[in-house]
Each structure stands twice: as structure tokens, then as C-alpha cells.
Design a protein around this motif. Structure first.
Motif, PDB file in Angstrom:
ATOM      1  N   ILE A   1      62.683  54.355  83.286  1.00  0.00           N
ATOM      2  CA  ILE A   1      63.806  54.283  82.695  1.00  0.00           C
ATOM      3  C   ILE A   1      64.124  55.657  81.683  1.00  0.00           C
ATOM      4  CG2 ILE A   1      65.408  53.104  81.141  1.00  0.00           C
ATOM      5  CD1 ILE A   1      63.885  50.482  81.796  1.00  0.00           C
TER       6      ILE A   1
ATOM      7  N   LYS B   1      75.486  50.522  84.956  1.00  0.00           N
ATOM      8  CA  LYS B   1      75.774  48.797  85.070  1.00  0.00           C
ATOM      9  C   LYS B   1      76.591  48.762  83.861  1.00  0.00           C
ATOM     10  CE  LYS B   1      72.943  44.776  84.127  1.00  0.00           C
ATOM     11  NZ  LYS B   1      71.460  44.554  83.795  1.00  0.00           N
TER      12      LYS B   1
ATOM     13  N   ASN C   1      71.685  52.841  88.405  1.00  0.00           N
ATOM     14  CA  ASN C   1      70.693  51.551  88.201  1.00  0.00           C
ATOM     15  C   ASN C   1      70.836  50.794  89.613  1.00  0.00           C
ATOM     16  OD1 ASN C   1      73.594  50.562  87.781  1.00  0.00           O
ATOM     17  ND2 ASN C   1      72.596  48.733  87.890  1.00  0.00           N
TER      18      ASN C   1
ATOM     19  N   GLU D   1      63.405  47.402  88.902  1.00  0.00           N
ATOM     20  CA  GLU D   1      64.400  47.054  90.226  1.00  0.00           C
ATOM     21  C   GLU D   1      63.975  47.130  91.201  1.00  0.00           C
ATOM     22  OE1 GLU D   1      67.967  49.647  87.463  1.00  0.00           O
ATOM     23  OE2 GLU D   1      66.455  50.767  88.482  1.00  0.00           O
TER      24      GLU D   1
END
Length: 413
Positions: free
Chosen positions: A228, A251, A319, A351
Motif C-alpha cells: 500500500i 476507491k 485499488n 486485494e
């Protein structure tokens, strides 16, 4: 090869198509236009960029062309769209296609004061009304508009409308229409809850499903595995390397705005659209991107619905969306009208399962790009684990189907 002439479109519409460089209908247009002209209800499923807007606008314009002007405040056809951007895009398409016929269209959406829209409705005939659900119902309730005599309804991107919680609005709009009507539902995906809605509201519809698994062949889809924390430096590196027009999906509204500001500080020409921006700000951002005054557009999923810009070459997924259908909508922004496009998804370890679910839906394994300095081995390994589990799940399902015994039927003597 089928031509628009073979679909029996009137010459003025064919002239408009030729002026815009369209010479052959897309698969969804070939199958939809004749059915609509025959008066049939439609449940159409085709990916964004497949030409579905023209698939319903062309036959509607043809049916309305010989009619007198509609009564003020009572349109002949109603097109409902989930977002302002999509409504504006549809109205723009309609204006271009109706250039050589006497059919007038107007668009209604929220986020602006309604007085100017009310004045337009009451001052002239509007044959085709394109609207978002909230503003449409507001003007109906206040008696500025009536659809009780409107014989034709189009719901565009029904799946997104349902995802955004517009199901009650759809039912209220439908209840206002006359008993005898023609209804056309269009979507990029066909989830089960949408099929139930169509079964309830459509009369013996013709179902047209242009499979999404067959659509994105001209889009090169890549997954890049990263933490991330390293998503931003990786994204910045990619944007500096690939300078063609690009869209970045995020997102949240907060992430979209933050990314836009950070990239602007790097000297990149970036703008953004999201729910916290006013309608005028969003229109200004879209104009800048459309006119190529800026080469990068950062957007949230809801704000980006309806963007119809042919020159987008790269789509970046900051994302990995939780619903695979959202991914399909996102990548549909590139590779339009048969052009080559690129989709690059930045995948962190949390993810990995989302990525595999997407691959399962589109029946395509994304290309794995692991040779970069921000590569995250844990994210990649987690993705491989989920892929293996998915393969085993498919094998079990396949074996169960093969083992299911056929029921023996008794012979009658």
C-alpha cells in the motif's frame, strides 16, 4: 458485413452517422435496432464502449422523426441514467445523431438550481428527456413535468443504478408511466437482482447478452504487485513513463483529491472528478480532459460513469475493486471503438482475492508484472494461492457435474 442501411435507418440518421465516421453497426446495434423498431422490450447487456447508447438512440430518433412536437412538459421518450456525467454524455450523443431531423432533447440532473431546467421544460417541446432519477422525480412531484403519457422508457446502466440505491426511484418512475409502453434496459453486467427487476417490469423482453469475456481482447490487462505504501511512487513512475491520456480510479473521494494534488506537485497535468466537487467543477474538469488540456483524470467509480472519451489509452486501478463488475466498467474507459488500450492494476496483499475474483468473471488471467523495484513478493504469493484455490474449486464443481446421475425414466408399455 451489415451496414446501417441494411438496418433500415432513415437517410438523415445515416448522414449523421457518416459525418461522425460510423459506417458499420456494432454487434449490440445490429441486434438491438431492429428489435426496438418492432416495438419489443429489451434487456441488453454489453460492455461500456460497445455502442449501446446509439443502439437505443437511433431507433428512438427514427420512431419520433415523423411525429409532431411533443406537448410541453410531456416527452415522448424518457432516458434515465445514474449520474450527471452519463446523462450529459447521452444528451450529447442524441444532439449529434438528431442533427438532420426535427427531434429535440433536453437533460436534467441534480447539483444545480432547478429554475433554469424548469424554464426549459415549460418553454418548449422536449421529445426526448434524459435525466437522473432524483431530479426527475423532484420535478414530477412538483408538477413541473409529467410522464403519464410517455410511451417509451430507457434505463441506462441499470446495474449501477441499483448499486447506488435507486431501486425505489426506478419503481416510482415506472409507476408514473402509462400502462401501454415500451421499456428498454441496458447494462454492462447482468447480476441476478437486475434480472429479477427486468422480469417484473419488462414484457416478453428480447434478451441480448454481448459477453463481457469476449469484449476486452483489445485491452492488455496487467497486474502489478506492490505494498500500500509504495502504490504512489509506482503510479508516479508509470505515469511519467506512459504519457498518453490516462484515467486513474480510486476507491474514495479523499484518495482521488489527494492523488490529484500530489501529481500536480510533480508537474503533471492532472484533474479530478468526485462527489465532493460541484457540478460546475466537474464539467470544467471533464472539458479540460476532453480537450486534452490535461492528460490525466483521477476519478471515483460513481463520478466516472458515463465518461465516453475515445482517446483514453491507459486505465490505472489504484485499488482493486471488491466487485468484479466494477472492474469491467473501469477498463471499459479504454480500448473503445476497437482501439488498443491498457489496464494496469496495483494490487496489495489485501486485494489478492479481489483480483482472482475479477479473473474468474472475465475468464482471463491478468498479466503478472513482477520486474520492478517496488515488487511485493507477499502480494504476488497470496494471489497465486487464491488462483490455486479457485482452480481446485472449478475442478470440484466440474467433477460434481459429471457425477450427477441422470434420472431413469420408466418405460410405459
Amino acid at each position: 458485413m451489415i451496414t446501417f442501411d441494411q438496418l433500415h435507418l432513415i437517410p438523415p440518421l445515416q448522414k449523421s452517422l457518416q459525418e461522425q465516421g460510423f459506417h458499420t453497426p456494432t454487434p449490440i446495434q445490429q441486434r438491438t435496432i431492429p428489435a426496438i423498431l418492432q416495438g419489443r422490450d429489451i434487456l441488453g447487456c454489453a460492455q461500456t464502449g460497445s455502442g449501446k447508447t446509439a443502439a437505443y438512440l437511433l431507433p428512438i430518433l427514427q420512431m419520433l422523426a415523423p411525429l409532431p412536437a411533443s406537448p410541453k412538459g410531456s416527452p415522448y421518450a424518457l432516458v434515465v441514467a445514474p449520474t450527471r456525467e452519463l446523462a450529459l454524455q447521452i444528451e450529447s450523443h442524441c444532439t449529434r445523431l438528431s442533427k438532420h431531423i426535427d427531434v429535440h432533447s433536453e437533460v436534467l440532473f441534480g447539483g444545480v438550481q432547478p429554475e433554469h431546467q424548469i424554464k426549459k421544460i415549460q418553454s418548449r417541446s422536449i421529445d426526448i428527456l434524459i435525466a437522473t432519477p432524483g431530479r426527475l422525480l423532484d420535478l414530477i412531484v412538483k408538477k413541473h413535468l409529467s410522464i403519464t403519457s410517455t410511451p417509451l422508457l430507457v434505463l441506462d446502466e441499470v446495474d449501477r443504478m441499483m448499486d447506488m440505491g435507486f431501486i425505489r426511484d426506478i419503481n416510482r418512475i415506472y409507476a408514473q408511466l402509462p400502462k401501454k409502453k415500451q421499456c428498454l434496459f441496458f447494462s454492462a453486467t447482468l447480476p441476478s437482482h437486475m434480472k429479477k427487476l427486468a422480469h417484473r417490469l419488462l414484457y416478453k423482453p428480447i434478451s441480448l447478452d454481448i459477453k463481457i469475456s469476449n469484449q476486452p481482447k483489445n485491452i492488455i490487462q496487467t497486474a502489478i504487485f506492490v505494498t500500500i505504501q509504495n502504490k504512489y511512487p509506482l503510479l508516479l513512475s508509470l505515469l511519467k513513463k506512459n504519457t498518453e491520456p490516462s484515467m486513474i480510479f480510486t476507491k474514495t473521494k479523499k484518495t482521488a483529491q489527494r492523488l490529484c494534488q500530489l501529481l500536480q506537485k510533480e508537474g503533471l497535468f492532472v484533474t479530478s472528478i468526485h462527489g465532493d466537487k460541484s457540478q460546475q467543477e466537474r464539467i470544467k474538469a471533464m472539458q479540460a480532459f476532453t480537450n486534452r488540456d490535461c492528460s490525466i483524470l483521477v476519478a471515483t467509480d460513481v463520478a466516472a460513469r458515463g465518461i465516453d472519451i475515445d482517446h483514453i489509452q491507459y486505465v490505472y486501478n489504484h485499488n482493486i475493486p471488491q466487485t468484479p463488475e466494477t472492474y469491467v466498467h473501469r477498463i471499459g474507459r479504454t480500448g473503445r471503438a476497437g482501439r488498443k488500450g491498457y489496464s494496469i492494476s496495483l494490487c496489495d496483499i489485501s486485494e489478492a482475492n479481489n483480483l482472482v475474483q475479477i479473473e474468474s468473471l472475465i475468464e482471463t488471467k491478468l498479466r503478472d508484472h513482477v520486474e520492478h523495484k517496488w515488487h511485493c513478493a507477499q502480494s504476488f504469493q497470496q494471489t497465486i494461492i487464491h488462483r490455486t484455490e479457485k482452480q481446485q474449486e472449478r475442478k470440484k464443481t466440474s467433477k460434481k457435474k459429471r457425477r450427477t446421475p441422470r434420472r431413469k425414466t420408466r418405460r410405459t408399455r
